[in-house]
Design a protein around this motif. Structure first.
Motif, short mmCIF file in Angstrom:
data_model
loop_
_atom_site.label_atom_id
_atom_site.label_comp_id
_atom_site.label_asym_id
_atom_site.label_seq_id
_atom_site.Cartn_x
_atom_site.Cartn_y
_atom_site.Cartn_z
N LEU A 78 49.34 53.53 47.06
CA LEU A 78 50.33 52.58 47.58
C LEU A 78 50.27 51.30 46.76
O LEU A 78 49.22 50.94 46.22
N ILE A 79 51.39 50.59 46.70
CA ILE A 79 51.43 49.29 46.03
C ILE A 79 52.02 48.27 46.99
O ILE A 79 53.10 48.47 47.54
N ASN A 80 51.29 47.17 47.18
CA ASN A 80 51.78 46.05 47.98
C ASN A 80 52.42 45.00 47.09
O ASN A 80 51.93 44.72 45.99
N GLY A 81 53.50 44.41 47.59
CA GLY A 81 54.17 43.35 46.85
C GLY A 81 55.31 43.82 45.98
O GLY A 81 55.78 43.06 45.11
N LEU A 82 55.78 45.04 46.19
CA LEU A 82 56.88 45.55 45.39
C LEU A 82 58.15 44.72 45.62
O LEU A 82 58.32 44.14 46.70
N PRO A 83 59.03 44.65 44.63
CA PRO A 83 60.23 43.80 44.74
C PRO A 83 61.05 44.12 45.99
O PRO A 83 61.37 45.28 46.28
N GLY A 84 61.35 43.06 46.74
CA GLY A 84 62.22 43.19 47.90
C GLY A 84 61.52 43.63 49.18
O GLY A 84 62.16 43.67 50.25
N GLU A 85 60.25 43.95 49.11
CA GLU A 85 59.58 44.45 50.31
C GLU A 85 59.01 43.32 51.15
O GLU A 85 58.40 42.38 50.64
N THR A 86 59.20 43.45 52.46
CA THR A 86 58.60 42.52 53.42
C THR A 86 57.25 43.07 53.88
O THR A 86 56.91 44.24 53.65
N ILE A 105 44.96 51.50 47.61
CA ILE A 105 45.91 50.41 47.82
C ILE A 105 45.83 49.48 46.61
O ILE A 105 44.75 49.01 46.25
N HIS A 106 46.96 49.24 46.00
CA HIS A 106 47.04 48.42 44.80
C HIS A 106 47.87 47.16 45.08
O HIS A 106 48.74 47.15 45.95
N LEU A 107 47.62 46.14 44.30
CA LEU A 107 48.45 44.95 44.25
C LEU A 107 49.44 45.10 43.10
O LEU A 107 49.07 45.59 42.01
N LEU A 108 50.68 44.71 43.32
CA LEU A 108 51.64 44.71 42.23
C LEU A 108 51.22 43.68 41.18
O LEU A 108 51.09 42.49 41.47
N LEU A 134 44.91 48.71 56.94
CA LEU A 134 43.72 49.48 57.26
C LEU A 134 43.67 49.86 58.73
O LEU A 134 43.21 50.96 59.09
N LEU A 135 44.16 48.99 59.59
CA LEU A 135 44.16 49.28 61.02
C LEU A 135 45.01 50.50 61.34
O LEU A 135 44.80 51.16 62.37
N ARG A 136 45.97 50.82 60.47
CA ARG A 136 46.94 51.89 60.72
C ARG A 136 46.55 53.21 60.05
O ARG A 136 47.28 54.19 60.17
N VAL A 192 39.06 55.06 51.84
CA VAL A 192 39.78 54.00 51.14
C VAL A 192 39.15 53.87 49.75
O VAL A 192 38.11 53.25 49.58
N GLU A 193 39.79 54.49 48.78
CA GLU A 193 39.18 54.59 47.46
C GLU A 193 39.39 53.35 46.60
O GLU A 193 38.69 53.16 45.60
N ARG A 194 40.34 52.52 47.00
CA ARG A 194 40.57 51.26 46.27
C ARG A 194 41.32 50.31 47.17
O ARG A 194 42.18 50.71 47.94
N LEU A 195 40.98 49.02 47.06
CA LEU A 195 41.66 48.00 47.85
C LEU A 195 42.37 46.98 46.99
O LEU A 195 43.08 46.12 47.51
N THR A 196 42.18 47.04 45.71
CA THR A 196 42.97 46.22 44.78
C THR A 196 42.82 46.81 43.40
O THR A 196 41.78 47.40 43.09
N GLY A 197 43.85 46.73 42.60
CA GLY A 197 43.80 47.32 41.27
C GLY A 197 43.42 46.31 40.21
O GLY A 197 43.16 45.13 40.49
#
Length: 310
Positions: free
Chosen positions: A193-201, A222-225, A258-260, A267-272
């Motif tokens: 998954l990537i957090n912070g993708l364009p247009g996403e809330t 889980i990756h950061l854009l 993570l709660l979900r 959880v193999e990664r929390l930031t790229g």
């Protein structure tokens, strides 16, 4: 002291890869990154050209040269890992580009070469949902009976409008079909998954995590854009069309995701990592220790653990 979370050896409040590997293998195990020279259907015209908008080179900044044989790459990686853990084994991580985007004969030769290297005790194969035809699934099923196998599937988001904007060139329905095909064969899947993708809330990112949680995957990354120079995303960012997350926003979103997720999902990664020479934004992402520490503090301060809302 009792750990606050059952799948933990170090007081983490989420299911870490460290816990997973230490309880699965009798010795320390690292990840040995491989670039086997694959392309991607979103680069070579099979599905698109230019790749996803954020993609610079498919992850090759962190691997050896694809000009080196797989065996040589893995031996170098094992030497690196064993400088820290002298008796460690390693999982061969076919990381760069789409690692099932080739004829089965080539895949078989490369994966067999990797597993023949002394010290290699598993395979992790990163690929796309649109690159798993029946003959490749048959090969993966065969390998799954011989070694510790994980197939890493890049989803990034469940939202089609975002997928179209980042030029992913495959649908959520295709992802679900591929996921089912793998899991029905007993193959472990790790979803990216990537957090912070364009247009996403934030709500959209949480919806993605909730949907992924319901699939009960073996693992999640889980990756950061990252905005990297030379990408289409960089041009959008330079024009002010793509804001990036602050560190505080990212930490809060990850913790709420993570709660979900079910507690059993690793959880193999929390930031790229964004290659330093190409990273334009967000620059705070260079300090991974601060990000991971912030996640630990947020969960502890609010007395939360992975799966609380699952």
């Amino acid at each position: 002291m009792v750990n606050p979370f059952p799948y933990s050896l170090d007081n983490k409040r989420y299911h870490t890869l460290y816990y997973h590997l230490r309880t699965r293998f009798p010795h320390r195990v690292g990840k040995a990154a491989v670039d086997a020279g694959f392309s991607c259907p979103n680069l070579d015209g099979t599905r698109g050209r230019g790749g996803c908008s954020y993609c610079r080179s498919g992850g090759t900044e962190f691997t050896e040269s694809a000009a080196l044989p797989v065996r040589d790459q893995l031996e170098r990686e094992l030497s690196r890992i064993r400088r820290k853990w002298p008796d460690a084994g390693a999982i061969a991580h076919f990381q760069s580009h789409t690692n099932t985007h080739a004829p089965v004969s080539r895949l078989r030769a490369l994966f067999t070469e990797a597993l023949a290297v002394p010290g290699i005790c598993g395979l992790s194969v990163a690929t796309r949902a649109d690159c798993l035809p029946p003959d490749v699934l048959d090969l993966l099923t065969e390998l799954n009976g011989k070694t510790d196998l994980t197939v890493e599937l890049g989803l990034q988001t469940i939202h089609e409008e975002t997928a179209n904007r980042i030029h992913r060139c495959h649908s959520y329905a295709e992802f679900l079909s591929a996921y089912r095909a793998l899991t029905e064969r007993g193959i472990r899947v790790c979803i990216h998954l990537i957090n912070g993708l364009p247009g996403e809330t934030e709500d959209m990112m949480l919806e993605t995590a909730s949907a992924v949680g319901l699939l009960r995957p073996g693992g999640v990354k889980i990756h950061l854009l990252h905005v990297l120079s030379g990408t289409r995303l960089a041009r959008e960012w330079e024009n002010g069309a793509v804001p990036t997350l602050t560190r505080e926003e990212y930490i809060r979103i990850v913790c709420r995701q993570l709660l979900r997720l079910p507690p059993e999902t690793v959880v193999e990664r929390l930031t790229g990592d964004g290659a330093k020479e190409f990273l334009l934004a967000p620059l705070w992402s260079r300090d991974k220790i601060a990000v991971l520490g912030g996640i630990d503090r947020f969960l502890a301060e609010h007395n939360l653990c992975q799966g609380c809302l699952f």
